[in-house]
Design an enzyme around this catalytic site. Structure first.
Site, PDB file in Angstrom:
ATOM      1  CG  HIS A  86       3.419  -0.582  -3.403  1.00 23.88           C
ATOM      2  ND1 HIS A  86       2.477  -1.452  -3.909  1.00 23.88           N
ATOM      3  CD2 HIS A  86       3.551  -0.920  -2.090  1.00 23.88           C
ATOM      4  CE1 HIS A  86       2.078  -2.273  -2.954  1.00 23.88           C
ATOM      5  NE2 HIS A  86       2.720  -1.973  -1.843  1.00 23.88           N
TER       6      HIS A  86
ATOM      7  CE  LYS B 113       3.061   1.803  -7.853  1.00 19.71           C
ATOM      8  NZ  LYS B 113       2.167   0.714  -8.158  1.00 19.71           N
TER       9      LYS B 113
ATOM     10  CG  HIS C 205      -1.891  -4.081 -11.690  1.00 23.40           C
ATOM     11  ND1 HIS C 205      -0.524  -4.037 -11.592  1.00 23.40           N
ATOM     12  CD2 HIS C 205      -2.367  -3.439 -10.580  1.00 23.40           C
ATOM     13  CE1 HIS C 205      -0.177  -3.405 -10.475  1.00 23.40           C
ATOM     14  NE2 HIS C 205      -1.277  -3.035  -9.839  1.00 23.40           N
TER      15      HIS C 205
ATOM     16  CG  HIS D  34      -2.388   0.722  -3.677  1.00 22.03           C
ATOM     17  ND1 HIS D  34      -1.359   0.943  -2.798  1.00 22.03           N
ATOM     18  CD2 HIS D  34      -1.846   0.094  -4.749  1.00 22.03           C
ATOM     19  CE1 HIS D  34      -0.241   0.468  -3.321  1.00 22.03           C
ATOM     20  NE2 HIS D  34      -0.506  -0.047  -4.507  1.00 22.03           N
TER      21      HIS D  34
ATOM     22  CG  ASP E  27      -3.937  -2.108  -6.867  1.00 24.49           C
ATOM     23  OD1 ASP E  27      -3.264  -2.318  -7.890  1.00 24.49           O
ATOM     24  OD2 ASP E  27      -3.573  -2.487  -5.728  1.00 24.49           O
TER      25      ASP E  27
ATOM     26  CG  HIS F 136      -3.127   1.824  -9.038  1.00 18.10           C
ATOM     27  ND1 HIS F 136      -2.080   2.205  -8.237  1.00 18.10           N
ATOM     28  CD2 HIS F 136      -2.947   0.491  -9.249  1.00 18.10           C
ATOM     29  CE1 HIS F 136      -1.321   1.152  -7.980  1.00 18.10           C
ATOM     30  NE2 HIS F 136      -1.837   0.088  -8.582  1.00 18.10           N
TER      31      HIS F 136
HETATM   32  O1  DOR Z   1      -2.494  -6.472  -4.502  1.00 17.49           O
HETATM   33  C1  DOR Z   1      -1.704  -6.032  -5.310  1.00 17.49           C
HETATM   34  N1  DOR Z   1      -1.565  -6.589  -6.534  1.00 17.49           N
HETATM   35  N2  DOR Z   1      -0.949  -4.990  -4.957  1.00 17.49           N
HETATM   36  C2  DOR Z   1       0.038  -4.547  -5.739  1.00 17.49           C
HETATM   37  O2  DOR Z   1       0.706  -3.628  -5.352  1.00 17.49           O
HETATM   38  C3  DOR Z   1       0.360  -5.232  -7.015  1.00 17.49           C
HETATM   39  C4  DOR Z   1      -0.798  -5.941  -7.557  1.00 17.49           C
HETATM   40  C5  DOR Z   1      -0.436  -6.917  -8.641  1.00 17.49           C
HETATM   41  O3  DOR Z   1       0.314  -6.552  -9.545  1.00 17.49           O
HETATM   42  O4  DOR Z   1      -0.951  -8.033  -8.627  1.00 17.49           O
HETATM   43 ZN    ZN Z   2      -1.293  -1.826  -8.191  1.00 18.74          ZN
END
Ligand code: DOR
Ligand code: ZN
Length: 344
Positions: free
Chosen positions: A135, A98, A15, A173, A246, A13
């Site tokens: 989520h 997702k 970004h 998460h 995450d 997971h």
């Molecule tokens: O804390 C988070 N940041 N939770 C999420 O679900 C998305 C992520 C983000 O894209 O910044």
């Molecule tokens: Zn995330």
């Protein structure tokens, strides 16, 4: 133990963003991880296999010397249809879809308003064996932010799992004891990712003695008993629980703001953090399964051929990562961890 060689881990997971951040986020991750499930919540979300293919190439261009494979995902919108599900199932590079309840977190305004309206798509995903990544928080603003995960389980997730028992679901998460208990009570089609912050921090670390914007993420950090249930799940040896950082970079000014963004950047020190956690739980022998095998098994991928070496030597997490005139502050910036990555 002073040295540990394990299969190069997968971050299930992650970004990576776009633009200036992408380059840094890709390298930090590719150093530590062989593959990562890449989240689709860009400013303009990735909603089709064609877009995922373009994003895949952008990521590949930015991984530098590392042999890194991005595992792409689509963002679940009302526009998803059977043709696209078929394309996902035929795709070599897209590994799941997702679902964000709309408005629940960063860049999720195009998410889903009615889970029930998605049931026909869940049916198709089940049939074509496309994993659903969730989520798991309600977007009902009348629900207390600390209860949104639990309420999502009660209102939606239990129902989805019982209606579609063969649908592979990743509960992303997890942040509560209720989520751990829910996952334990499901069949082998349901797994969960566990972040370092939900193991190491609770809401006191966010709110007590001054507000700490760099500890703000969603789902929000909960109580100590939740944290302890999550650690126990991580080191339990159950293949339902696997690594997903995450890691979610935001520029410092976006976090240190009157309306700060949710997201914690841990890609610079993720495997070192997990190694330190597993060591304190006397469970270093379970780290490889959690970080490099269970996620791959869930996604039906082969184990990686590459290995990494961790050595017992103090590692100082950088204070900041400079990106042009901007900065990103990583989790536990400036602090020291007992393990570090080393040349193999
Ligand atoms: O804390 C988070 N940041 N939770 C999420 O679900 C998305 C992520 C983000 O894209 O910044
Ligand atoms: Zn995330």
């Amino acid at each position: 133990m002073t040295e540990l060689i394990i299969i190069k881990p997968d971050d299930m997971h992650l970004h990576l963003r776009e633009g200036d951040i992408l380059k840094y986020a890709c390298k930090d991750t590719a150093k530590q991880f062989a593959r990562a499930i890449v989240m689709p919540n860009l400013q303009a979300p990735i909603i089709s296999v064609d877009q995922a293919e373009k994003y895949y190439l952008d990521i590949k261009k930015n991984v530098g010397i590392y042999n890194f494979e991005p595992l792409m995902t689509l963002f679940f919108t009302d526009l998803l249809n059977s043709d696209e599900i078929k394309k996902v199932s035929d795709s070599e590079i897209v590994h799941g879809i997702k679902l964000y309840p709309s408005g629940v977190t960063t860049n999720s305004d195009n998410g889903i308003d009615s889970i029930e309206k998605c049931f026909n798509i869940f049916e198709l995903m089940q049939k074509h064996e496309v994993p659903l990544l969730i989520h798991g928080e309600t977007n009902d603003k009348s629900v207390d932010i600390f209860d949104r995960e639990k309420v999502f389980i009660d209102r939606h997730l239990s129902q989805i799992h019982s209606k579609f028992p063969d649908l592979r679901i990743v509960f992303e998460h997890i942040s509560t004891k209720e989520a751990v208990d829910f996952v334990i009570g499901t069949n082998d089609k349901v797994g969960a990712t566990i972040t370092p912050q939900h193991i190491l921090l609770d809401r006191n670390d966010l709110l007590s003695g001054g507000i700490k914007p760099h500890h703000y993420c969603l789902p929000i950090l909960k109580r100590t008993e939740d944290r302890l249930a999550i650690i126990k799940a991580a080191v339990s040896g159950s293949q339902k629980f696997f690594l997903g950082t995450d890691s979610a970079p935001h520029f410092r000014h976006q976090k240190e703001s009157s309306c700060g963004c949710a997201g914690i950047y841990s890609a610079v020190c993720a495997i070192e953090l997990y190694a330190s956690i597993f060591e304190s739980e006397n469970a270093l022998d379970k780290l490889e399964n959690f970080s490099s095998k269970f996620g791959a098994e869930f996604y039906k991928l082969p184990y990686n051929d590459l290995k990494i070496k961790l050595i017992k030597k103090e590692f100082q997490i950088p204070d900041k990562i400079k990106i042009g005139t901007e900065e990103i502050i990583p989790l536990f910036a400036g602090e020291t961890l007992p393990w570090q990555l080393s040349e193999i």
